[in-house]
Each structure stands twice: as structure tokens, then as C-alpha cells.
Design a protein around this motif. Structure first.
Motif, PDB file in Angstrom:
ATOM      1  N   SER A  91       0.914  -1.458  -0.080  1.00 17.47           N
ATOM      2  CA  SER A  91      -0.117  -0.007  -0.296  1.00 17.47           C
ATOM      3  C   SER A  91       0.991   1.224  -0.113  1.00 17.47           C
ATOM      4  N   ARG A  92       1.771   1.012   0.801  1.00 19.50           N
ATOM      5  CA  ARG A  92       2.837   2.324   0.896  1.00 19.50           C
ATOM      6  C   ARG A  92       3.567   2.517  -0.587  1.00 19.50           C
ATOM      7  N   TYR A  93       4.280   1.304  -0.855  1.00 25.79           N
ATOM      8  CA  TYR A  93       5.143   1.296  -2.082  1.00 25.79           C
ATOM      9  C   TYR A  93       4.375   1.774  -3.274  1.00 25.79           C
ATOM     10  N   SER A 101       9.676  -5.589  10.394  1.00 30.84           N
ATOM     11  CA  SER A 101      10.819  -5.055  11.139  1.00 30.84           C
ATOM     12  C   SER A 101      10.883  -3.496  10.888  1.00 30.84           C
ATOM     13  N   LEU A 102      10.837  -3.122   9.538  1.00 31.78           N
ATOM     14  CA  LEU A 102      11.118  -1.741   9.111  1.00 31.78           C
ATOM     15  C   LEU A 102       9.913  -1.081   8.876  1.00 31.78           C
ATOM     16  N   CYS A 103       9.137  -1.617   8.068  1.00 31.96           N
ATOM     17  CA  CYS A 103       7.758  -1.158   7.451  1.00 31.96           C
ATOM     18  C   CYS A 103       6.651  -1.307   8.291  1.00 31.96           C
ATOM     19  N   THR A 104       6.942  -0.740   9.823  1.00 26.15           N
ATOM     20  CA  THR A 104       5.750  -1.028  10.692  1.00 26.15           C
ATOM     21  C   THR A 104       4.617   0.086  10.746  1.00 26.15           C
ATOM     22  N   LYS A 148       5.710   4.765  13.082  1.00 23.56           N
ATOM     23  CA  LYS A 148       7.106   5.012  12.648  1.00 23.56           C
ATOM     24  C   LYS A 148       7.934   4.052  11.912  1.00 23.56           C
ATOM     25  N   PRO A 149       7.483   3.923  10.616  1.00 24.46           N
ATOM     26  CA  PRO A 149       8.566   3.070   9.764  1.00 24.46           C
ATOM     27  C   PRO A 149       9.666   3.716   9.552  1.00 24.46           C
ATOM     28  N   GLN A 150      10.770   2.647   9.468  1.00 26.75           N
ATOM     29  CA  GLN A 150      12.401   3.173   9.529  1.00 26.75           C
ATOM     30  C   GLN A 150      12.722   3.222   8.119  1.00 26.75           C
ATOM     31  N   CYS A 151      12.133   4.514   7.304  1.00 26.95           N
ATOM     32  CA  CYS A 151      11.983   4.338   5.965  1.00 26.95           C
ATOM     33  C   CYS A 151      13.622   4.617   5.531  1.00 26.95           C
ATOM     34  N   GLU A 152      14.540   5.333   6.730  1.00 28.90           N
ATOM     35  CA  GLU A 152      15.994   5.472   6.277  1.00 28.90           C
ATOM     36  C   GLU A 152      16.679   4.356   6.162  1.00 28.90           C
ATOM     37  N   HIS A 153      16.067   3.348   6.556  1.00 27.46           N
ATOM     38  CA  HIS A 153      17.032   1.848   6.363  1.00 27.46           C
ATOM     39  C   HIS A 153      16.441   1.110   5.404  1.00 27.46           C
ATOM     40  N   CYS A 154      15.372   1.409   4.858  1.00 25.82           N
ATOM     41  CA  CYS A 154      14.676   0.462   3.921  1.00 25.82           C
ATOM     42  C   CYS A 154      15.138   0.450   2.570  1.00 25.82           C
ATOM     43  N   PRO A 155      15.444  -0.684   2.208  1.00 22.91           N
ATOM     44  CA  PRO A 155      15.775  -0.994   0.878  1.00 22.91           C
ATOM     45  C   PRO A 155      14.924  -0.432  -0.388  1.00 22.91           C
ATOM     46  N   LEU A 156      13.690  -0.160  -0.103  1.00 24.72           N
ATOM     47  CA  LEU A 156      12.759   0.284  -1.106  1.00 24.72           C
ATOM     48  C   LEU A 156      12.459   1.726  -1.042  1.00 24.72           C
ATOM     49  N   MET A 157      13.354   2.519  -0.151  1.00 22.02           N
ATOM     50  CA  MET A 157      13.237   3.956  -0.012  1.00 22.02           C
ATOM     51  C   MET A 157      12.995   5.003  -1.313  1.00 22.02           C
ATOM     52  N   ALA A 158      14.110   4.551  -1.993  1.00 20.37           N
ATOM     53  CA  ALA A 158      14.025   5.354  -3.416  1.00 20.37           C
ATOM     54  C   ALA A 158      12.844   5.613  -4.118  1.00 20.37           C
ATOM     55  N   GLU A 159      12.112   4.127  -4.279  1.00 21.61           N
ATOM     56  CA  GLU A 159      10.915   4.100  -5.146  1.00 21.61           C
ATOM     57  C   GLU A 159       9.776   4.170  -4.426  1.00 21.61           C
ATOM     58  N   CYS A 160       9.537   4.084  -3.189  1.00 21.87           N
ATOM     59  CA  CYS A 160       8.456   4.054  -2.360  1.00 21.87           C
ATOM     60  C   CYS A 160       7.564   5.192  -2.264  1.00 21.87           C
ATOM     61  N   MET A 161       6.384   5.017  -2.879  1.00 18.34           N
ATOM     62  CA  MET A 161       5.616   6.572  -3.123  1.00 18.34           C
ATOM     63  C   MET A 161       5.091   7.112  -1.900  1.00 18.34           C
ATOM     64  N   ALA A 162       4.863   6.350  -0.867  1.00 18.53           N
ATOM     65  CA  ALA A 162       4.531   7.011   0.610  1.00 18.53           C
ATOM     66  C   ALA A 162       5.534   7.725   1.214  1.00 18.53           C
ATOM     67  N   GLN A 163       6.795   7.271   1.017  1.00 23.41           N
ATOM     68  CA  GLN A 163       8.019   7.791   1.492  1.00 23.41           C
ATOM     69  C   GLN A 163       8.467   8.898   0.740  1.00 23.41           C
ATOM     70  N   ILE A 164       8.334   8.972  -0.640  1.00 21.86           N
ATOM     71  CA  ILE A 164       8.526  10.341  -1.250  1.00 21.86           C
ATOM     72  C   ILE A 164       7.814  11.195  -1.099  1.00 21.86           C
ATOM     73  N   ARG A 189       3.672  10.474   2.835  1.00 21.62           N
ATOM     74  CA  ARG A 189       2.441   9.820   3.341  1.00 21.62           C
ATOM     75  C   ARG A 189       2.467   8.625   4.190  1.00 21.62           C
ATOM     76  N   THR A 190       3.617   8.248   4.971  1.00 14.88           N
ATOM     77  CA  THR A 190       3.594   6.934   5.546  1.00 14.88           C
ATOM     78  C   THR A 190       2.629   6.880   6.644  1.00 14.88           C
ATOM     79  N   ASP A 191       2.372   8.033   7.114  1.00 17.91           N
ATOM     80  CA  ASP A 191       1.463   8.148   8.271  1.00 17.91           C
ATOM     81  C   ASP A 191      -0.085   7.795   7.977  1.00 17.91           C
TER      82      ASP A 191
HETATM   83  S1  SF4 Z   1      10.328   3.263   2.383  1.00 19.70           S
HETATM   84 FE1  SF4 Z   1       8.357   2.584   2.096  1.00 19.70          FE
HETATM   85  S2  SF4 Z   1       8.405   0.381   2.085  1.00 19.70           S
HETATM   86 FE2  SF4 Z   1      10.282   1.167   3.049  1.00 19.70          FE
HETATM   87  S3  SF4 Z   1       9.636   1.413   5.280  1.00 19.70           S
HETATM   88 FE3  SF4 Z   1       9.261   3.286   4.319  1.00 19.70          FE
HETATM   89  S4  SF4 Z   1       7.184   3.259   4.063  1.00 19.70           S
HETATM   90 FE4  SF4 Z   1       7.719   1.054   4.256  1.00 19.70          FE
END
Ligand code: SF4
Length: 351
Positions: free
Chosen positions: A145-147, A189-192, A195-211, A214-216
Motif C-alpha cells: 500500500s505504501r510502496y 521490522s522496518l515498514c511497521t 514510525k516506519p524506519q524508511c531511512e534503513h529501507c531498501p525500497l526507500m528510493a521508489e516508495c511513493m508513500a516515503q517520497i 504519506r507513510t502516516d
Molecule cells: S520506504 Fe516505504 S516500504 Fe520502506 S519502510 Fe518506508 S514506507 Fe515502508
């Protein structure tokens, strides 16, 4: 082939993924099936000791199928959502009788078994047999949903369809088991949820919610609906001299099906049966214990416990009723509120 969603995820999992869970040791489909069922609505740390005890007692499908439902429920006691255990037991019986005690490698056949939906079937196939079948459990729904920035509550049909499409296109055609484990691990673990830990996430560069920050907001919550409140009484009939309590096995259909509970009644107007019995047997006045609230998916239950201290074992001819010694309670699977009341009984009455 590995796509641009799966590639970074697989690389991340090689370093940070979990490989030490008891059901990961041998990729045994039966172990994976039981663990997947236990993990529905339940955290990994809670599941581990239940899984280990379950496997020690029911090491294979046919052993599970010939055990009594009562015993299976006793091993499940405390995990909640008991329909899972009843379905596991029924499915084991079908597999033992019709499939030689093993799990078939076909998703559609697996989905015909009680309690196995598409996601559980896919988890068995990808984790045990490395087949490209995507899963969609709670953790995976959150990541996808986030990605992909999927709006709306996943309980609605159209949102669920979109999520399945995302799950299908993200699934690689090789390293399927490793991928399934990786996306589950990332969600846990990370995409909880908070408070997801996006800064450590391997999908961060392409994740729409992070970009889009909108992760909240994603995944969209279930539209809020106040749960109705139901009330009942539980009669704790205790014979301290013999250290026994009266329990009643609940009907197999409905909530807490097949588990042992205290005799319950809804209230003076609603159900006079037990009240009448208590009156007929001229029981002493009960102690009124504090109410317990237990929340189910569709309603909340307010339980008022009534404690009766007896000096003899009442003869009660009532369906499924049995006097049970307190030191044999572990043989009788009980729902969480009954376990809580048993604990209170043992503490307050020093038994
Ligand atoms: S970057 Fe996206 S997929 Fe990764 S933890 Fe954050 S919200 Fe989840």
C-alpha cells in the motif's frame, strides 16, 4: 528473473532477514503451514513457544488428524481465534485420508482445505517449494500500500484486487521463497504500522508513500465503526476442598467453539436456565467479581463473573458440563477471559 522491487529487497534480506525461526530450519511444508496459521493475527514472539510445543506433540499431519479436537484446542489455548485450530484439525484429516498425509503443490487444491485462503496457500508454495505464488498478509499489504500508494481500506473488494495485482507484479520468478520471507520480514521490522524506519529501507528510493511523506496515512485505516456491547455472566462454581471447578464445553459452532468455559448466561430476562438451576440448587450468594471486557472482531463482550464457593460437588445434568480438577486444567482448552478468571481464582482463593 528478479524485478526492481524484489532485487533490493532480496539483497537487504541476505543481511538482515530472519533465518533462525523454528519453521525455517527445514522448509517442511507442514511446519510452514502450521506457522502461517498461527501467525495470522499473532506476533512471531508469541507464536514460537506454541509452535514448538505443537510440533513436539503433533509432528506430522496424520498425527494431528487422529488427535482429539479437545487436545488440539488445549495446545492452542491462549493463542485466540480458535477457528484456526479447528480448521487445521479438519484439514489434517482431509490430507491424511486423501493426500497421503502431505500438502499438494497446487494452490487451487490447497485453497479447498478448511482455513487455507489464497495467501496461506501461496506462503506454503513459495516458502516450501519455491514457487512464484505471491502472498498478501497484513505485513505485505502494508508494504505494498505504501510502496505503490494504494488508497482505501484493504477490506474493500476493489482495494484488495489492486493489492493482489501489486503482489503479482512484484513477485520474482526465481528466489521465490527468499522473496516471500524478505517482504514479510520487511513489514515486520522496518515498514511497521507506526514510525516506519524508511531511512534503513531498501525500497526507500521508489516508495511513493516515503517520497510523498504519506507513510502516516497509508495504508488507509478501516472506516471506524463503534462495536456493539454484549453482556453476560459467568458462574464460577468452585469446590475448594476437592480443588475443582465446574466447566462447560461450548458448542463447536460459534465463538470459542469446542473450548471449555464457565457456565454462562445472558441475564435474568434473557436466559433463566442457569439462573433457575442456581436457584433450584440453593447455592450460596455469589461474590461479584470485577467485570472483564473482551473484544471480538464484531462486538465487545462485558463479562460479569459470579463466584460461588461450594462445600460439595453439585450434580448438574447439563450438556457438556464437567467438574474439572484445577491441576488438570491444561487438558481443557480455555478462551483468554476464562484463563484470566482461573488465575484470579488461584490467586484470590489461594488454590
Ligand atoms: S520506504 Fe516505504 S516500504 Fe520502506 S519502510 Fe518506508 S514506507 Fe515502508
Amino acid at each position: 528473473m528478479v524485478n526492481e522491487f524484489a532485487q533490493p529487497l532480496l539483497q537487504w534480506a541476505e543481511v538482515y532477514g530472519r533465518r533462525d525461526l523454528p519453521w525455517q530450519k527445514d522448509r517442511d511444508p507442514y511446519h510452514i503451514w502450521v506457522s502461517e496459521v498461527m501467525l495470522q493475527q499473532t506476533r512471531v514472539d508469541t507464536v514460537i513457544p506454541y509452535f514448538q510445543k505443537f510440533m513436539a506433540r503433533f509432528p506430522d499431519i496424520c498425527t494431528l488428524s487422529i488427535a482429539s479436537l479437545d487436545e488440539v484446542l488445549a495446545y492452542w489455548s491462549g493463542l485466540g481465534y480458535y477457528a484456526r485450530a479447528r480448521n487445521l484439525h479438519r484439514a489434517a484429516s482431509v490430507l491424511c485420508n486423501e493426500q497421503g498425509g502431505s500438502l499438494p503443490m497446487d494452490r487451487l487444491v490447497l485453497e479447498t482445505l478448511p482455513g487455507i485462503g489464497r495467501s496461506t496457500a501461496a506462503a506454503i508454495l513459495s516458502l516450501a517449494y519455491d514457487l512464484p505464488e505471491p502472498i498478501l498478509d497484513g505485513n505485505v499489504k502494508r508494504v505494498l500500500s505504501r510502496y505503490y500508494e494504494i488508497e482505501g481500506w484493504s477490506g474493500s473488494g476493489s482495494v484488495l484486487r489492486q493489492l493482489w495485482q501489486c503482489a503479482e507484479k512484484s513477485m520474482p520468478v526465481s528466489s521465490c521463497g527468499a522473496y516471500t520471507q524478505a517482504i514479510m520480514d520487511l513489514g515486520a521490522s522496518l515498514c511497521t504500522r507506526s514510525k516506519p524506519q524508511c531511512e534503513h529501507c531498501p525500497l526507500m528510493a521508489e516508495c511513493m508513500a516515503q517520497i510523498k511523506g504519506r507513510t502516516d496515512e497509508l495504508p488507509s485505516p478501516r472506516p471506524s465503526k463503534k462495536l456493539p456491547l454484549r453482556k453476560n455472566y459467568m458462574a464460577i462454581l468452585h469446590h475448594p476442598k476437592e480443588s475443582m471447578v465446574l466447566l462447560q464445553r461450548r458448542a463447536e459452532n460459534g465463538i470459542w467453539g469446542g473450548l471449555w468455559s464457565f457456565p454462562e448466561f445472558e441475564g435474568e430476562q434473557e436466559n433463566g436456565e442457569w439462573l433457575q438451576l442456581i436457584e433450584d440448587k440453593q447455592l450460596p450468594n455469589p461474590e461479584l467479581w470485577n467485570d472483564i471486557i473482551h473484544t471480538f472482531t464484531h462486538f465487545r463482550l462485558q463479562i460479569t463473573p459470579l463466584y460461588f464457593e461450594l462445600d460439595h460437588q453439585l450434580e448438574i445434568e447439563h450438556k457438556g458440563v464437567e467438574w474439572v480438577a484445577l491441576n488438570r486444567l491444561h487438558e481443557h482448552g480455555q478462551p483468554a477471559p476464562v484463563k484470566k478468571l482461573m488465575k484470579q481464582l488461584q490467586q484470590e482463593k489461594n488454590v
